[in-house]
Design a protein around this motif. Structure first.
Motif, PDB file in Angstrom:
ATOM      1  N   ALA A  57       0.831  -1.207   0.000  1.00 14.31           N
ATOM      2  CA  ALA A  57       0.000   0.000   0.000  1.00 14.31           C
ATOM      3  C   ALA A  57       0.862   1.252   0.000  1.00 14.31           C
ATOM      4  O   ALA A  57       0.542   2.248  -0.667  1.00 14.31           O
ATOM      5  CB  ALA A  57      -0.936  -0.015   1.212  1.00 14.31           C
ATOM      6  N   ASN A  58       1.964   1.210   0.719  1.00 19.95           N
ATOM      7  CA  ASN A  58       2.887   2.344   0.752  1.00 19.95           C
ATOM      8  C   ASN A  58       3.483   2.594  -0.631  1.00 19.95           C
ATOM      9  O   ASN A  58       3.613   3.748  -1.073  1.00 19.95           O
ATOM     10  CB  ASN A  58       3.988   2.074   1.778  1.00 19.95           C
ATOM     11  CG  ASN A  58       4.785   3.317   2.143  1.00 19.95           C
ATOM     12  OD1 ASN A  58       4.310   4.444   2.050  1.00 19.95           O
ATOM     13  ND2 ASN A  58       6.021   3.111   2.553  1.00 19.95           N
ATOM     14  N   PHE A  59       3.868   1.525  -1.325  1.00 18.54           N
ATOM     15  CA  PHE A  59       4.360   1.667  -2.699  1.00 18.54           C
ATOM     16  C   PHE A  59       3.313   2.329  -3.575  1.00 18.54           C
ATOM     17  O   PHE A  59       3.599   3.247  -4.348  1.00 18.54           O
ATOM     18  CB  PHE A  59       4.703   0.302  -3.309  1.00 18.54           C
ATOM     19  CG  PHE A  59       5.790  -0.458  -2.611  1.00 18.54           C
ATOM     20  CD1 PHE A  59       6.883   0.188  -2.058  1.00 18.54           C
ATOM     21  CD2 PHE A  59       5.740  -1.837  -2.527  1.00 18.54           C
ATOM     22  CE1 PHE A  59       7.895  -0.517  -1.424  1.00 18.54           C
ATOM     23  CE2 PHE A  59       6.732  -2.563  -1.904  1.00 18.54           C
ATOM     24  CZ  PHE A  59       7.809  -1.904  -1.343  1.00 18.54           C
ATOM     25  N   GLU A  60       2.089   1.844  -3.450  1.00 17.37           N
ATOM     26  CA  GLU A  60       1.016   2.334  -4.314  1.00 17.37           C
ATOM     27  C   GLU A  60       0.675   3.783  -4.043  1.00 17.37           C
ATOM     28  O   GLU A  60       0.199   4.494  -4.934  1.00 17.37           O
ATOM     29  CB  GLU A  60      -0.206   1.436  -4.161  1.00 17.37           C
ATOM     30  CG  GLU A  60       0.021   0.021  -4.714  1.00 17.37           C
ATOM     31  CD  GLU A  60      -1.114  -0.932  -4.403  1.00 17.37           C
ATOM     32  OE1 GLU A  60      -1.935  -0.610  -3.496  1.00 17.37           O
ATOM     33  OE2 GLU A  60      -1.188  -1.999  -5.047  1.00 17.37           O
ATOM     34  N   HIS A  61       0.943   4.247  -2.821  1.00 21.96           N
ATOM     35  CA  HIS A  61       0.676   5.643  -2.467  1.00 21.96           C
ATOM     36  C   HIS A  61       1.914   6.533  -2.591  1.00 21.96           C
ATOM     37  O   HIS A  61       1.871   7.713  -2.243  1.00 21.96           O
ATOM     38  CB  HIS A  61       0.108   5.726  -1.044  1.00 21.96           C
ATOM     39  CG  HIS A  61      -1.299   5.207  -0.929  1.00 21.96           C
ATOM     40  ND1 HIS A  61      -1.586   3.897  -0.572  1.00 21.96           N
ATOM     41  CD2 HIS A  61      -2.488   5.807  -1.157  1.00 21.96           C
ATOM     42  CE1 HIS A  61      -2.898   3.722  -0.568  1.00 21.96           C
ATOM     43  NE2 HIS A  61      -3.470   4.870  -0.917  1.00 21.96           N
ATOM     44  N   GLY A  62       3.015   5.968  -3.056  1.00 24.30           N
ATOM     45  CA  GLY A  62       4.202   6.771  -3.335  1.00 24.30           C
ATOM     46  C   GLY A  62       5.058   7.114  -2.146  1.00 24.30           C
ATOM     47  O   GLY A  62       5.894   8.025  -2.226  1.00 24.30           O
ATOM     48  N   GLY A  63       4.921   6.369  -1.025  1.00 25.04           N
ATOM     49  CA  GLY A  63       5.615   6.764   0.187  1.00 25.04           C
ATOM     50  C   GLY A  63       6.885   6.026   0.519  1.00 25.04           C
ATOM     51  O   GLY A  63       7.520   6.320   1.534  1.00 25.04           O
ATOM     52  N   ALA A  64       7.284   5.052  -0.310  1.00 27.74           N
ATOM     53  CA  ALA A  64       8.465   4.244   0.005  1.00 27.74           C
ATOM     54  C   ALA A  64       9.724   4.818  -0.629  1.00 27.74           C
ATOM     55  O   ALA A  64       9.659   5.689  -1.509  1.00 27.74           O
ATOM     56  CB  ALA A  64       8.245   2.809  -0.468  1.00 27.74           C
ATOM     57  N   ALA A  65      10.855   4.313  -0.193  1.00 27.46           N
ATOM     58  CA  ALA A  65      12.131   4.773  -0.758  1.00 27.46           C
ATOM     59  C   ALA A  65      12.185   4.559  -2.261  1.00 27.46           C
ATOM     60  O   ALA A  65      12.654   5.420  -3.012  1.00 27.46           O
ATOM     61  CB  ALA A  65      13.292   4.042  -0.080  1.00 27.46           C
ATOM     62  N   ILE A  66      11.697   3.396  -2.726  1.00 25.93           N
ATOM     63  CA  ILE A  66      11.800   3.107  -4.152  1.00 25.93           C
ATOM     64  C   ILE A  66      10.958   4.070  -4.986  1.00 25.93           C
ATOM     65  O   ILE A  66      11.311   4.365  -6.139  1.00 25.93           O
ATOM     66  CB  ILE A  66      11.414   1.637  -4.453  1.00 25.93           C
ATOM     67  CG1 ILE A  66      11.743   1.289  -5.908  1.00 25.93           C
ATOM     68  CG2 ILE A  66       9.954   1.389  -4.139  1.00 25.93           C
ATOM     69  CD1 ILE A  66      13.184   1.505  -6.305  1.00 25.93           C
ATOM     70  N   ASN A  67       9.880   4.582  -4.432  1.00 25.26           N
ATOM     71  CA  ASN A  67       9.099   5.584  -5.166  1.00 25.26           C
ATOM     72  C   ASN A  67       9.938   6.813  -5.463  1.00 25.26           C
ATOM     73  O   ASN A  67       9.909   7.359  -6.574  1.00 25.26           O
ATOM     74  CB  ASN A  67       7.858   5.986  -4.372  1.00 25.26           C
ATOM     75  CG  ASN A  67       6.889   4.852  -4.159  1.00 25.26           C
ATOM     76  OD1 ASN A  67       6.908   4.223  -3.101  1.00 25.26           O
ATOM     77  ND2 ASN A  67       6.050   4.576  -5.138  1.00 25.26           N
ATOM     78  N   GLN A  68      10.703   7.234  -4.477  1.00 24.87           N
ATOM     79  CA  GLN A  68      11.537   8.427  -4.664  1.00 24.87           C
ATOM     80  C   GLN A  68      12.685   8.126  -5.630  1.00 24.87           C
ATOM     81  O   GLN A  68      13.016   8.948  -6.509  1.00 24.87           O
ATOM     82  CB  GLN A  68      12.092   8.902  -3.314  1.00 24.87           C
ATOM     83  CG  GLN A  68      11.159   8.795  -2.125  1.00 24.87           C
ATOM     84  CD  GLN A  68       9.705   9.180  -2.401  1.00 24.87           C
ATOM     85  OE1 GLN A  68       9.413  10.181  -3.051  1.00 24.87           O
ATOM     86  NE2 GLN A  68       8.779   8.365  -1.899  1.00 24.87           N
TER      87      GLN A  68
ATOM     88  N   ASP B 269       9.578   3.954 -14.640  1.00 25.16           N
ATOM     89  CA  ASP B 269       8.222   3.543 -14.306  1.00 25.16           C
ATOM     90  C   ASP B 269       8.292   2.510 -13.184  1.00 25.16           C
ATOM     91  O   ASP B 269       9.213   1.683 -13.138  1.00 25.16           O
ATOM     92  CB  ASP B 269       7.521   2.927 -15.514  1.00 25.16           C
ATOM     93  CG  ASP B 269       7.333   3.920 -16.642  1.00 25.16           C
ATOM     94  OD1 ASP B 269       7.107   5.112 -16.346  1.00 25.16           O
ATOM     95  OD2 ASP B 269       7.407   3.519 -17.821  1.00 25.16           O
ATOM     96  N   LEU B 270       7.312   2.535 -12.296  1.00 21.61           N
ATOM     97  CA  LEU B 270       7.296   1.632 -11.149  1.00 21.61           C
ATOM     98  C   LEU B 270       5.953   0.928 -11.072  1.00 21.61           C
ATOM     99  O   LEU B 270       4.900   1.562 -11.160  1.00 21.61           O
ATOM    100  CB  LEU B 270       7.542   2.409  -9.852  1.00 21.61           C
ATOM    101  CG  LEU B 270       7.461   1.611  -8.543  1.00 21.61           C
ATOM    102  CD1 LEU B 270       8.550   0.562  -8.478  1.00 21.61           C
ATOM    103  CD2 LEU B 270       7.542   2.546  -7.340  1.00 21.61           C
ATOM    104  N   SER B 271       5.991  -0.391 -10.919  1.00 20.81           N
ATOM    105  CA  SER B 271       4.765  -1.156 -10.724  1.00 20.81           C
ATOM    106  C   SER B 271       4.987  -2.195  -9.637  1.00 20.81           C
ATOM    107  O   SER B 271       6.128  -2.531  -9.291  1.00 20.81           O
ATOM    108  CB  SER B 271       4.330  -1.844 -12.025  1.00 20.81           C
ATOM    109  OG  SER B 271       5.304  -2.760 -12.457  1.00 20.81           O
TER     110      SER B 271
END
Length: 353
Positions: free
Chosen positions: A105-116, A124-126
């Motif tokens: 859920a954190n990935f999907e909401h953009g809050g993890a390290a990998i999102n940054q 692109d991230l999935s």
């Protein structure tokens, strides 16, 4: 693009272990002619030969697999495969399995390290959840996956790779997954649980000792099948590890270069190497993890990491950091002037007198 292999790339799934084994043995090669052209251009650029070090090799690697003398990274795909593990109930992780879904859920909401890191790298991230995050069986008590579920996970990973990607970067999320990763290393490379078990997400000394013992139990339980790499992957691995293996295989069949991440990601592709030693020719290792065993694993596979930052997060974080390095390699190769274009004198040839 790489030369065609005799294997017909499946669109949906691998129906049997035999089909998967055939795919693992049917590996396209890069187009070396493009590598020759890259070397020819590199020799003309305004720099001493070899002065850009590994950047030169990276441009060559990308070009040979992309089938061009001007490699690009316009479409970089990072895909995190998430799964849960029954062996967690043995106490091999200080974190509960619920954290896997919470991090998804954190990935999907953009809050993890990998999102940054993905955003910074222009990638692109999935996220792909395996088996709806239902846990595998406890690998220390029985096979982690049925043959059907294992093949399904491999097939899911295979289908997750976009055929038009310029670079593919698999990552993982799964509480407890350093235990199956270490078990795969012990089974396929030798050694004991103590040799490969690390602290993962923060085990204390007692927990680390327990983890090593659980791995030894698993190796003993499945010892009759350790000569078959795919059976090892099924019995001692996990859903997300199987998916990573499938994705790296798909990238090879599609002629897409791959950046590998840390310990779990690297261990996941061990079965491929045991089936076909050249299976990792289209990959490079983004970094050396601080997780115990990764340095030895990388050395065993003759993978030289691009970075060594003490990371132990997973999530393809090492790849996220290394992508800009690849961009730099491409920028130099494609954008630098030749000696003739820049009107720069070249080194004089040695005297023959």
């Amino acid at each position: 693009m790489p030369t065609d292999a005799s294997f017909s790339v499946p669109d949906i799934s691998f129906p049997s272990m035999k089909d998967l084994r055939t795919a693992c043995l049917s590996l396209p090669e890069p187009d070396r002619a493009w590598g020759d052209r890259i070397r020819q251009r590199d020799a003309l650029l305004t720099k001493p030969p070899g002065s850009l070090g590994r950047l030169e090799e990276l441009a060559l690697w990308l070009g040979e697999w992309q089938g061009t003398d001007s490699p690009v990274l316009d479409k970089v795909q990072i895909t995190i495969f998430a799964g849960n593990h029954g062996v967690v109930q043995r106490g091999v992780s200080p974190w509960p399995s619920d954290v896997t879904s919470q991090m998804v859920a954190n990935f999907e909401h953009g809050g993890a390290a990998i999102n940054q890191l993905a955003r910074n790298a222009g990638a692109d991230l999935s996220v792909v959840c395996l088996q709806n995050l239902q846990a595998t069986e406890d690998l220390s008590q029985t096979a982690a996956m049925t043959e059907e579920d294992f093949l399904s996970a491999v097939s899911t990973g295979y289908r997750a790779v976009p055929k038009d990607a310029d670079l593919f970067c698999p990552g993982e999320m799964g509480i407890g997954n350093t235990t199956p990763a270490a078990a795969l290393c012990a089974a396929l490379l030798g050694g004991t649980g103590k040799d490969w078990a690390g602290r993962g997400t923060g085990l204390d000394d007692k927990g680390l000792k327990l983890k090593a013992a659980v791995i030894d139990e698993a190796i003993m339980l499945h010892k009759a099948t350790l000569s078959d790499p795919l059976e090892v992957a099924r019995r001692l691995g996990g859903y997300e590890l199987a998916a990573i293996m499938g994705s790296v295989l798909a990238a090879r069949h599609h002629g897409i270069p791959v950046l590998l991440d840390g310990f779990v990601c690297t261990a996941a592709i061990l079965p491929l190497v045991k089936i076909a030693p050249e299976a990792l020719d289209h990959t490079r290792l983004s970094h050396c993890s601080a997780e115990a065993g990764h340095r030895n694993l990388a050395a065993s596979l003759m993978l030289e990491p691009l970075l060594d930052f003490g990371l132990r997060l997973g999530e393809a974080s090492g790849s996220g950091l290394a992508i800009p390095l690849l961009c730099g390699a491409i920028a130099c190769h494609n954008g630098m002037a030749t000696f003739a274009e820049a009107s720069v004198s070249q080194k004089s040839a040695p005297s023959t007198e």
